[in-house]
Design a protein around this motif. Structure first.
Motif, PDB file in Angstrom:
ATOM      1  N   LEU A 140     -28.460  54.487  24.661  1.00 42.91           N
ATOM      2  CA  LEU A 140     -29.423  53.680  25.370  1.00 42.91           C
ATOM      3  C   LEU A 140     -29.081  52.151  25.351  1.00 42.91           C
ATOM      4  O   LEU A 140     -28.427  51.630  24.624  1.00 42.91           O
ATOM      5  N   GLY A 141     -28.992  51.742  26.598  1.00 41.90           N
ATOM      6  CA  GLY A 141     -28.747  50.581  26.909  1.00 41.90           C
ATOM      7  C   GLY A 141     -27.422  50.496  27.602  1.00 41.90           C
ATOM      8  O   GLY A 141     -26.908  51.522  28.352  1.00 41.90           O
ATOM      9  N   PRO A 142     -26.660  49.248  27.979  1.00 39.57           N
ATOM     10  CA  PRO A 142     -26.794  48.234  26.977  1.00 39.57           C
ATOM     11  C   PRO A 142     -28.226  47.291  27.580  1.00 39.57           C
ATOM     12  O   PRO A 142     -28.388  47.486  28.845  1.00 39.57           O
ATOM     13  N   ALA A 143     -28.731  46.623  26.705  1.00 40.21           N
ATOM     14  CA  ALA A 143     -29.941  45.654  27.145  1.00 40.21           C
ATOM     15  C   ALA A 143     -29.415  44.567  26.782  1.00 40.21           C
ATOM     16  O   ALA A 143     -28.806  43.919  25.853  1.00 40.21           O
ATOM     17  N   VAL A 144     -29.555  43.292  27.699  1.00 39.45           N
ATOM     18  CA  VAL A 144     -29.515  41.938  27.531  1.00 39.45           C
ATOM     19  C   VAL A 144     -30.505  41.328  26.623  1.00 39.45           C
ATOM     20  O   VAL A 144     -31.636  41.484  27.049  1.00 39.45           O
ATOM     21  N   ARG A 171     -33.946  40.900  34.366  1.00 37.05           N
ATOM     22  CA  ARG A 171     -33.104  39.817  33.955  1.00 37.05           C
ATOM     23  C   ARG A 171     -33.346  38.786  35.046  1.00 37.05           C
ATOM     24  O   ARG A 171     -33.117  37.324  34.617  1.00 37.05           O
ATOM     25  N   ARG A 172     -33.571  38.828  36.108  1.00 37.44           N
ATOM     26  CA  ARG A 172     -33.842  37.734  37.161  1.00 37.44           C
ATOM     27  C   ARG A 172     -35.071  37.022  36.428  1.00 37.44           C
ATOM     28  O   ARG A 172     -34.864  35.791  36.896  1.00 37.44           O
ATOM     29  N   ARG A 199     -26.576  41.197  23.522  1.00 41.36           N
ATOM     30  CA  ARG A 199     -26.614  42.486  23.886  1.00 41.36           C
ATOM     31  C   ARG A 199     -26.840  43.434  23.005  1.00 41.36           C
ATOM     32  O   ARG A 199     -26.605  43.421  21.961  1.00 41.36           O
ATOM     33  N   GLN A 200     -27.474  44.701  23.488  1.00 40.61           N
ATOM     34  CA  GLN A 200     -27.874  45.432  22.299  1.00 40.61           C
ATOM     35  C   GLN A 200     -27.419  46.969  23.004  1.00 40.61           C
ATOM     36  O   GLN A 200     -27.756  47.235  24.370  1.00 40.61           O
TER      37      GLN A 200
END
Length: 241
Positions: free
Chosen positions: A97-101, A221-222, A234-235
């Motif tokens: 899952l991810g990555p997420a910022v 993100r924008r 990051r995750q």
């Protein structure tokens, strides 16, 4: 050299979420790897990787998984630790899952939204029109937004009784406001997400909370960057094979 205050607060949050005594971030190339079956860094029985600044903290559900992670991932750059392709090449991985910022906002960094076409109003998290927005967005976008979990007031832009965009936050530990934002599919691209997220962020700052924005989609993100959020971490979550 003093640590960046945003990085310091973010690390304190994730150290507590690791649910392991003495949890701390490692050093570049040497992440801290802990056995923490109750960790909130990832779903149950998964490996959770969180990098904030130039260091990372990793939790694993078992000793065996932790030993595997230490052997495979020690020596990687902090960026590589949250790259699913790199991690899957070095570890037996069933899913990721991810990555997420992870973005965070300093108290004086919130940027104005400028002129808006509609006013922002406030609803309770249980309002029926929010349930309608979640249904309209569909399970994937609704789940990504986290809007169903907010504990703050929800700031919305409406067209009559229909909610076009909504934002609030979930109260996390360590005085953190985890932002949740969702726009109806037909209302996207009009700046509404930025408008309602600005209101929710301002509410969190007024309460003395640390706003956190976790995003995977580029559009999310924008919006965060436009409001002044700084991407500081990051995750990545990994389900061992």
């Amino acid at each position: 050299m003093p640590m960046d205050p945003l990085v310091s607060r973010a690390r304190a949050l994730w150290q507590e979420l690791a649910a392991a005594p003495g949890a701390s971030f490692g050093t570049p190339g040497r992440p801290t790897v802990l056995v923490a079956p109750d960790s909130a860094l990832a779903p149950p029985s998964w490996v959770g990787v969180v990098a904030v600044g130039d260091a990372a903290l990793i939790t694993a559900p078992t000793d065996r998984a932790a030993n595997s992670v230490r052997s495979a991932l020690t020596g990687l750059t902090t960026a590589a630790l949250t790259d699913p392709v790199t991690v899957a090449r070095l570890l037996p991985v069933a899913d990721t899952l991810g990555p997420a910022v992870l973005g965070y906002l300093a108290p004086d960094a919130l940027r104005p939204v400028g002129r808006t076409a509609a006013s922002t109003t406030c609803l309770s998290p249980e309002h029926a029109s929010l349930r309608a927005l979640l249904a309209e967005a569909g399970p994937s976008d609704a789940g990504e937004s986290g809007l169903a979990d907010v504990t703050s007031p929800v700031f919305v832009v409406r067209d009559g009784t229909e909610v076009l965009a909504a934002a609030g936050y979930e109260h996390w530990t360590r005085g953190t406001a985890h932002l949740c934002v969702l726009t109806a599919p037909d209302a996207r691209g009009r700046g509404l997400a930025r408008q309602v997220a600005h209101a929710a962020t301002a509410h969190a700052l007024a309460a003395g909370l640390l706003p956190q924005w976790r995003a995977r989609p580029p559009a999310s993100r924008r919006v965060a960057r436009a409001l002044g959020y700084r991407e500081a971490g990051r995750q990545l979550s990994v389900r061992p094979a």
